[in-house]
Each structure stands twice: as C-alpha cells, then as structure tokens.
Design an enzyme around this catalytic site. Structure first.
Site, PDB file in Angstrom:
ATOM      1  N   HIS A  33     -34.487 -20.432  25.713  1.00  0.00           N
ATOM      2  CA  HIS A  33     -35.605 -19.924  26.513  1.00  0.00           C
ATOM      3  C   HIS A  33     -36.192 -21.047  27.381  1.00  0.00           C
ATOM      4  O   HIS A  33     -36.502 -20.853  28.547  1.00  0.00           O
ATOM      5  CB  HIS A  33     -36.726 -19.415  25.606  1.00  0.00           C
ATOM      6  CG  HIS A  33     -36.349 -18.269  24.713  1.00  0.00           C
ATOM      7  ND1 HIS A  33     -36.338 -18.377  23.344  1.00  0.00           N
ATOM      8  CD2 HIS A  33     -35.986 -16.992  24.988  1.00  0.00           C
ATOM      9  CE1 HIS A  33     -36.003 -17.209  22.816  1.00  0.00           C
ATOM     10  NE2 HIS A  33     -35.767 -16.356  23.783  1.00  0.00           N
ATOM     11  N   GLY A 143     -30.715 -15.510  30.739  1.00  0.00           N
ATOM     12  CA  GLY A 143     -29.642 -16.289  30.133  1.00  0.00           C
ATOM     13  C   GLY A 143     -28.295 -15.579  30.182  1.00  0.00           C
ATOM     14  O   GLY A 143     -28.220 -14.357  30.013  1.00  0.00           O
TER      15      GLY A 143
HETATM   16  P1  AMP Z   1     -34.939 -12.837  24.324  1.00  0.00           P
HETATM   17  O1  AMP Z   1     -36.215 -13.480  23.922  1.00  0.00           O
HETATM   18  O2  AMP Z   1     -33.884 -12.859  23.294  1.00  0.00           O
HETATM   19  O3  AMP Z   1     -35.164 -11.474  24.939  1.00  0.00           O
HETATM   20  O4  AMP Z   1     -34.367 -13.733  25.498  1.00  0.00           O
HETATM   21  C1  AMP Z   1     -35.140 -14.024  26.628  1.00  0.00           C
HETATM   22  C2  AMP Z   1     -34.260 -14.694  27.666  1.00  0.00           C
HETATM   23  O5  AMP Z   1     -33.715 -15.889  27.128  1.00  0.00           O
HETATM   24  C3  AMP Z   1     -33.068 -13.802  28.076  1.00  0.00           C
HETATM   25  O6  AMP Z   1     -32.847 -13.968  29.465  1.00  0.00           O
HETATM   26  C4  AMP Z   1     -31.944 -14.389  27.274  1.00  0.00           C
HETATM   27  O7  AMP Z   1     -30.680 -14.183  27.852  1.00  0.00           O
HETATM   28  C5  AMP Z   1     -32.308 -15.863  27.294  1.00  0.00           C
HETATM   29  N1  AMP Z   1     -31.632 -16.582  26.217  1.00  0.00           N
HETATM   30  C6  AMP Z   1     -31.592 -16.250  24.904  1.00  0.00           C
HETATM   31  N2  AMP Z   1     -30.818 -17.122  24.215  1.00  0.00           N
HETATM   32  C7  AMP Z   1     -30.369 -18.023  25.122  1.00  0.00           C
HETATM   33  C8  AMP Z   1     -29.519 -19.168  25.046  1.00  0.00           C
HETATM   34  N3  AMP Z   1     -28.974 -19.574  23.899  1.00  0.00           N
HETATM   35  N4  AMP Z   1     -29.266 -19.861  26.178  1.00  0.00           N
HETATM   36  C9  AMP Z   1     -29.799 -19.467  27.372  1.00  0.00           C
HETATM   37  N5  AMP Z   1     -30.609 -18.394  27.510  1.00  0.00           N
HETATM   38  C10 AMP Z   1     -30.886 -17.678  26.402  1.00  0.00           C
END
Ligand code: AMP
Length: 282
Positions: A33, A143
């Site tokens: 994030h 991501g």
């Molecule tokens: P989430 O909180 O899981 O909904 O993720 C929020 C954002 O963070 C989304 O755009 C995800 O794709 C991104 N994200 C989650 N894990 C990773 C990671 N390991 N590397 C890069 N971006 C990530």
C-alpha cells in the site's frame, strides 16, 4: 495530514488541492500500500488515501467481519509517508439508506476472481466509482497484485468517463517472494512457510518464458507443479491475455499468469506479467 470522514469534508479539501493522487485501500496497511502512496506523493501535488473495508465486495461466506482493522496505526503510517489527507468514511457515508445503484463491469470481470467470487467486481467497481466521484483525483494508483481488479477498474473508468487516470504499480513482495497482502496475517507460521510456493511457481514459469517458452499449456503446468503442496490448495492457475484476460491456448507475445489458492483460512492471489510492464496498461 487531514483525516476526513465525510463526503463534504473531502469535497472541501479537494477544492483547495491541485493535482491529486488517490490510493484507495481497505486498511491494514503494509509496504505494498505504502509504495502506492509514495508514487502518489512523487507524481502529484497532494496524495490522499482512503481506508474503507467495502462490504459490497465480500461474499456472504467471506471475511468481511474478520478483515483486519487497524485505523490508528494506518493513519500514522500514512502521515509518515507524507500523505496529505486520508478519507475514512463510515459505511453509511458510502452506502446511505436507500442506496441502490451498482456498477456492473463488462466481460473482463467474468473469469478468474469474477468466477470464484460472484458479485465481487460489482462491489469493487461500485465503491471505486463512488470514491472517484467523491475525490475526483487526477490519478488513482492500484497494485498489480490484484491484476484483474486493476484491469476491471481501468475499463470501468474509461467506459464511464470517470476522468481519473488508473495507474498500475508493481507488486511488493517479502524477501522470499510472497506478495504482501493484508490477508497474510491469517497464516500460521507453517502456512506462511508453505505460501512461498505460490510465487516460486509463478517465478519458475517466468523463467521458462524468459528462456523462450511461449506455450501457455507448458507455462500453466509449470505453475501447477510448483505452486501447491503442504497447506496450499490451488484454486486456479490461468495464463491469459493481459488486456482482455481471455485464457490463452496458443503462444502470444504477452501474457499474465494468475493464481488463487487457499492457505489455511486465507485465500491468496498472485500473478506475474510476461512480455510487458504493468505501466504499459492504461
Ligand atoms: P487492499 O487494501 O487489499 O484493497 O489493496 C489496496 C491497494 O493496494 C490495491 O490497489 C492493491 O492492489 C494494492 N496492493 C495490495 N497488495 C499489494 C502489494 N503487495 N504490492 C503492491 N500493491 C498492493
């Protein structure tokens, strides 16, 4: 850093900001994030994140209630990373009484996660359309880790003329290769050790690709051989076109290999992109 809890507070903040970069999240922030926040800080004048565990993207038997919530720590991390603001709305601010409109993405949402989690991408597209309408960022950063989500949102933003650029950023990984995920917190130490098989399988297929292998069946098989075992139960392995997510059955110049697996009570996903960079997708 401003902590904003209502739509009207975000609108007032937005009115005085110039080029805005937006990072939507469900909180329990990790270095993945924060890499998106760093991009937003670098590439725009004001970085705003949101923390919202979106009820409409969870199925009835999924982990909405159990999903980790760490608001105070998340806010501290965002502040350390030079976030200008964070939007932390209560559910009723996003889904007020009487709310009934939903955004249904096209065929790109049908396979993979769309097939495994019915209704998931309607929930994702709906909440992100709402958040983009509230924040009106110039760029929103997502991501590669959630590759299909990125493509669904790129097509949704384009089709609905939402007016924000949707930019994909590389997956951040643990030193052993495991993709960072808020759901890794569900893993026992033994499951955490087993989970490295997922990225190991994907990286082995990428090595085959780099040595010239283009047959999607061979690539798929390589992942299947290596990515399971122990507490890891593979759900699917896909070799697909990165633009349409249509499954490949003949060699192509670009591909995305995606997988989903159950590891204990966590459901994990990961992917590698072959023959192109995530930044090339718009
Ligand atoms: P989430 O909180 O899981 O909904 O993720 C929020 C954002 O963070 C989304 O755009 C995800 O794709 C991104 N994200 C989650 N894990 C990773 C990671 N390991 N590397 C890069 N971006 C990530």
């Amino acid at each position: 850093m401003k902590v904003l809890r209502s739509v009207s507070e975000v609108r007032a903040w937005r009115a005085s900001a110039r080029r805005v970069g937006f990072v939507p999240t469900m909180g329990a922030l990790h270095a993945g994030h924060l890499s998106l926040v760093e991009r937003a800080v670098r590439e725009t004048d004001a970085a705003i994140a949101s923390i919202f565990v979106n009820p409409t993207q969870f199925g009835p038997s999924e982990d909405y209630t159990a999903y980790p919530r760490r608001e105070a720590e998340d806010i501290r991390l965002l502040e350390q990373h030079a976030g200008a603001a964070v939007f932390v709305p209560p559910v009723a601010e996003i889904y007020p009484p009487g709310d009934a409109t939903r955004v249904t993405p096209g065929p790109i949402a049908a396979p993979l996660e769309g097939a495994a989690r019915p209704g998931h991408f309607v929930g994702v597209a709906t909440v992100v359309a709402k958040l983009l309408a509230i924040v009106r960022p110039d760029i929103a950063f997502f991501g590669q880790k959630d590759f299909q989500q990125l493509r669904v949102l790129q097509t949704t933003a384009r089709d609905l003329r939402l007016g924000s650029e949707i930019v994909g950023c590389p997956t951040v990984r643990e030193p052993d290769g495991l993709a960072l995920s808020s759901r890794n917190a569900y893993l026992t130490p033994e499951q955490r050790r087993d989970a490295v098989a997922l990225s190991r399988g994907l990286f082995a297929a990428r090595e085959l690709w780099e040595r010239g292998e283009r047959d999607p069946r061979v690539l798929r098989e390589r992942v299947r051989e290596l990515a399971g075992g122990g507490s890891v139960a593979l759900e699917y392995v896909s070799v697909a076109d990165p633009v349409t997510l249509a499954e490949l059955d003949t060699p192509a110049a670009t591909a995305v290999i995606s997988l989903a697996a159950r590891v204990g009570r966590a459901r994990l996903i990961d992917n590698v992109l072959l023959g192109m960079d995530v930044a090339d997708l718009r």
